[in-house]
Design an enzyme around this catalytic site. Structure first.
Site, short mmCIF file in Angstrom:
data_model
loop_
_atom_site.label_atom_id
_atom_site.label_comp_id
_atom_site.label_asym_id
_atom_site.label_seq_id
_atom_site.Cartn_x
_atom_site.Cartn_y
_atom_site.Cartn_z
N GLU A 126 0.73 -1.17 0.07
CA GLU A 126 -0.01 0.16 0.07
C GLU A 126 0.77 1.35 -0.16
O GLU A 126 0.70 2.03 0.92
CB GLU A 126 -0.83 0.12 1.22
CG GLU A 126 -1.92 -1.29 1.06
CD GLU A 126 -2.81 -1.17 2.42
OE1 GLU A 126 -3.94 -1.66 2.21
OE2 GLU A 126 -2.70 -0.72 3.60
N GLU B 17 -5.51 -8.03 -1.18
CA GLU B 17 -6.19 -7.89 0.07
C GLU B 17 -7.55 -7.66 -0.21
O GLU B 17 -8.00 -6.64 -0.78
CB GLU B 17 -5.49 -6.73 0.95
CG GLU B 17 -4.02 -7.13 1.59
CD GLU B 17 -3.51 -6.12 2.41
OE1 GLU B 17 -4.43 -5.29 3.21
OE2 GLU B 17 -2.51 -5.78 2.56
#
Length: 460
Positions: free
Chosen positions: A169, A358
């Site tokens: 991320e 995810e």
């Protein structure tokens, strides 16, 4: 609906599952001084209330857990290497052999069960020494430290790991500077974007060296994906949504195209940011990724009207709640169609294969007689996977899907264990009490069937 060879599996992070924070020659990471997640300042030293210090003891129980993943039929398992297990301070010349051997043992187990590893090189685990002595990624020296670390992994695991992610991320550094970038205090806008630049250069250098060491390596970036909708049909709100989306797109644009987009250069100029970008940096950035991976949990609305902006637990990354959507207990809005939207956006924009690494629902599970009836999780995952299938039918090239927290783990955002994501219940609570015994939830057999049927069992 899902292509042959689609990589079904689950995802974790070292700091949220391993425990053993001071075993095997490991140094401290920033997570060891973050006992309450992202909203509370770090402590001076590890404290007993930090559940991540022991986590779910994957360090000692990895064989048992991987066997459970294999029972579900996993084709791929995403895990991260703890940087401070390999370089305890982060700036050493030589790696910690005991740390490397630990990850070799994990690979041994995965190979035994025919599970493909997907390795995140840096997942919110900057060595604490690099944060405190260097200022984290604000310091250009971290590029070299990170490249040395990644090179050790590429060389040691050559031929054993095909899929790699550089930074977890990476766009989250704009929201969580310490957790994502090891940046202490309150960095200025100049410092923050300089840190972003250093990470982008480091990522590109690692793509280059990873390809040099093993041409079969497939190396991807990893983005926190949040579709942005205008709160109203007004052009001003549409523009607000576009600006917010661009703040995330920029990271993929640079990773996939090899240069800074014009909208980002304008944004930096208007905010008085003058980046230190060398000619070597520009050349390095041209080493683009092989695929784009991302996390997806929620969407958000945007508005230009300051009177309509609402802050809350569920919008730590910005935006305002969507009045048409339900939310989880933690305020994360549930939007399966948003996953199809983001997949189409990313594919159309970059034409790189996508990997959903995810996605999942954090919820308070109740263990009764060794069983968790988690129909709410099954419903959430089913609806999102149906949309993945729709995006694939739209023509989106998709490598695979790994649910977040396939086994219960310590939450990154709140540092709780009660915010559970897994198909496997771990007997430990927010006070650190419990046996650490593993129990299969109802969703365990559901996901096993999804994998066995390559998605044909999903309910549309």
């Amino acid at each position: 609906m899902f292509p042959d060879g689609f990589l079904w599996g689950g995802a974790t992070a070292a700091n949220q599952i391993e425990g053993a924070y001071n075993e095997g020659g490991k140094g401290l990471s920033i997570q060891d001084v973050m006992p309450h997640g992202v909203t509370t300042p770090p402590t001076d030293a590890p404290t007993p209330d930090n559940l991540k210090l022991d986590a779910i003891d994957f360090y000692h129980r990895y064989a048992e857990d991987i066997a459970l993943f294999a029972e579900m039929g996993f084709k791929v398992f995403r895990f991260s290497v703890a940087w401070s297990r390999i370089f305890p301070r982060g700036d050493e010349e030589q790696p910690n052999e005991e740390g490397l051997r630990f990850y070799e043992r994990i690979l041994d187990e995965l190979e035994k069960h025919g599970i493909e590893p997907l390795v995140t090189i840096s997942h919110y685990e900057t060595p604490l020494h690099l944060a405190r002595e260097y200022g984290g990624w604000t310091n250009r020296a971290l590029i070299g430290f990170y490249e040395r670390y990644a090179r050790v992994l590429f060389e040691r695991f050559a031929g054993r790991v095909k899929y790699w992610l550089t930074f977890n991320e990476i766009n989250s550094v704009l929201h969580f500077p310490f957790m994502s970038g090891g940046i202490p205090g309150n960095p200025s806008t100049q410092e923050l974007y300089q840190a972003v630049h250093h990470e982008l250069v480091a990522s590109a250098r690692v793509v280059r060296c990873g390809h040099e060491i093993d041409p079969d390596n497939k190396i991807g970036c990893m983005i926190l994906a949040v579709p942005r909708y205008p709160l109203s049909p007004t052009p001003d709100d549409a523009r607000a949504a576009q600006r917010a989306a661009q703040s995330d797109y920029a990271f993929g644009d640079i990773h996939c195209r090899g240069y800074y987009p014009g909208y980002l250069l304008r944004h930096l100029k208007e905010r008085g940011v003058d980046l230190d970008i060398t000619e070597q940096d520009r050349n390095d950035l041209m080493h683009v990724v092989d695929f784009v991976s991302f996390s997806y949990y929620m969407s958000a609305c945007e508005t230009a009207d300051p009177n309509k902006r609402v802050a809350g637990e569920g919008n730590l990354i910005g935006g305002v709640p969507n009045p048409t959507l339900d939310a989880s207990e933690w305020g994360w809005q549930i939007d399966p169609v948003g996953l199809r939207i983001i997949m189409n956006d990313y594919w159309d924009r970059w034409q790189k294969p996508l990997f959903i690494v995810e996605n999942g629902l954090g919820a308070r599970d109740e263990l009764i007689d060794g069983f968790v009836d988690d129909d709410y999780r099954i419903s959430y995952l089913n609806d999102h996977l149906v949309q993945v299938g729709e995006a694939i039918a739209d023509g989106v090239d998709t490598l695979g899907y790994t649910t977040w927290g396939c086994i219960d783990l310590v939450s990154a955002s709140t540092a709780q264990l009660s915010k559970r994501y897994g198909f496997i219940y771990v007997d430990r609570d927010d006070n650190g009490e419990g046996t650490l015994a593993r129990y299969k939830k109802k969703s365990f057999d559901w996901y096993k069937n999804v994998i066995a049927t390559n998605g044909a069992s999903l309910e549309t």
